[in-house]
Design a protein around this motif. Structure first.
Motif, PDB file in Angstrom:
ATOM      1  N   ALA A   1       2.701   1.958  -3.342  1.00 26.90           N
ATOM      2  CA  ALA A   1       1.688   2.230  -4.373  1.00 26.90           C
ATOM      3  C   ALA A   1       1.073   3.614  -4.184  1.00 26.90           C
ATOM      4  N   LEU A   2       0.782   3.976  -2.947  1.00 29.14           N
ATOM      5  CA  LEU A   2       0.191   5.288  -2.675  1.00 29.14           C
ATOM      6  C   LEU A   2       1.179   6.412  -2.939  1.00 29.14           C
TER       7      LEU A   2
ATOM      8  N   PHE B   1      -2.862  -5.648  -8.065  1.00 28.67           N
ATOM      9  CA  PHE B   1      -3.326  -4.766  -6.987  1.00 28.67           C
ATOM     10  C   PHE B   1      -2.426  -3.547  -6.873  1.00 28.67           C
TER      11      PHE B   1
ATOM     12  N   ILE C   1       0.825  -1.213   0.000  1.00 33.34           N
ATOM     13  CA  ILE C   1       0.000   0.000   0.000  1.00 33.34           C
ATOM     14  C   ILE C   1       0.855   1.257   0.000  1.00 33.34           C
TER      15      ILE C   1
ATOM     16  N   CYS D   1      -4.508   4.704  -9.707  1.00 32.40           N
ATOM     17  CA  CYS D   1      -5.898   5.113  -9.491  1.00 32.40           C
ATOM     18  C   CYS D   1      -6.096   6.616  -9.687  1.00 32.40           C
ATOM     19  N   THR D   2      -5.106   7.417  -9.310  1.00 31.53           N
ATOM     20  CA  THR D   2      -5.272   8.866  -9.393  1.00 31.53           C
ATOM     21  C   THR D   2      -5.157   9.407 -10.823  1.00 31.53           C
TER      22      THR D   2
ATOM     23  N   ALA E   1       0.852   7.023  -6.415  1.00 31.27           N
ATOM     24  CA  ALA E   1      -0.460   7.599  -6.715  1.00 31.27           C
ATOM     25  C   ALA E   1      -0.533   9.088  -6.392  1.00 31.27           C
TER      26      ALA E   1
ATOM     27  N   LEU F   1      -3.699   0.299  -7.713  1.00 29.78           N
ATOM     28  CA  LEU F   1      -3.674   1.308  -6.652  1.00 29.78           C
ATOM     29  C   LEU F   1      -2.749   2.457  -7.019  1.00 29.78           C
TER      30      LEU F   1
END
Length: 218
Positions: free
Chosen positions: A12-13, A155, A9, A162-163, A16, A159
């Motif tokens: 990935a964030l 995944f 996470i 996504c933005t 993002a 992620l």
């Protein structure tokens, strides 16, 4: 599997929330052939991330390969150097003089005339290979089966992107409303671009330096 997805996470964030790809995606939606250009940009990002991820996980990360210990040590050194480089970039951004509030970067002004080929090149150049490497490294270390590794990679990519995917979807579904909201988002991102980059580079620096040093010491 759940623990693996949790570890993915953060990197990935960090991909993002990087403001530059988001600004590019939003700006491409204001060009001629906007849907084609934005879709080409997003598709290029996705294909590159999936291709590099598959290559890294199933070929370069295959256990029992010759020189694997040396490779891991080399990667740990690279991670540490990247961490220090990102921290230096965060520091330079912090020390740099903020631009005038109404001013837009030159690259953003040229984006208004971007076409399909430019969108593809931007997808290639704006892929965050460093954080992609961090994500694939976590997948390799998890020791999961091939199906779980593929699911984890999907995944991670979804992620991370996504933005840049959401603006395109919103534009396709509600174009009049999206044009207004995306313009506001572009203005906000431009105004806060410096602060966002400081935060992203700083977190990336700490993440890479800590992971690299940990791999070197163990």
């Amino acid at each position: 599997m759940g623990n693996l997805l949790t570890t993915l996470i953060v990197p990935a964030l960090l991909i993002a929330v990087n403001p530059i790809p988001i600004i590019v995606a939003v700006t491409l939606l204001s060009t001629d052939h906007c849907r084609r250009n934005a879709a080409a940009f997003v598709a290029t990002l996705a294909v590159i991330m999936l291709a590099v991820g598959v290559l890294t996980i199933f070929l370069l990360g295959k256990p029992g390969s010759a020189g694997q210990t040396d490779t891991r040590s080399g990667l740990a050194v690279v991670q540490t150097i990247l961490g220090l480089a990102f921290l230096a970039m965060a520091f330079l951004q912090w020390r740099s003089r903020p631009q005038a509030e109404a001013a837009s970067p030159r690259w953003m002004q040229k984006m208004d005339e971007a076409g399909f080929s430019v969108a593809v090149v931007l997808g290639l150049s704006l892929t965050n290979y460093a954080l992609l490497s961090a994500g694939t490294s976590k997948i390799i270390k998890s020791g999961a089966g091939s199906r779980q590794e593929v699911a984890a990679l999907l995944f991670f990519v979804l992620l991370a992107l996504c933005t840049v995917v959401v603006p395109l979807i919103v534009y396709l579904v509600r174009r009049p409303w999206a044009e207004v909201q995306l313009h506001r988002l572009k203005v906000w991102l431009t105004a806060h671009n410096r602060a966002l980059l400081i935060g992203v580079f700083g977190v990336m620096g700490v993440l890479f330096a800590a992971q690299g040093l940990d791999n070197l010491l163990h």
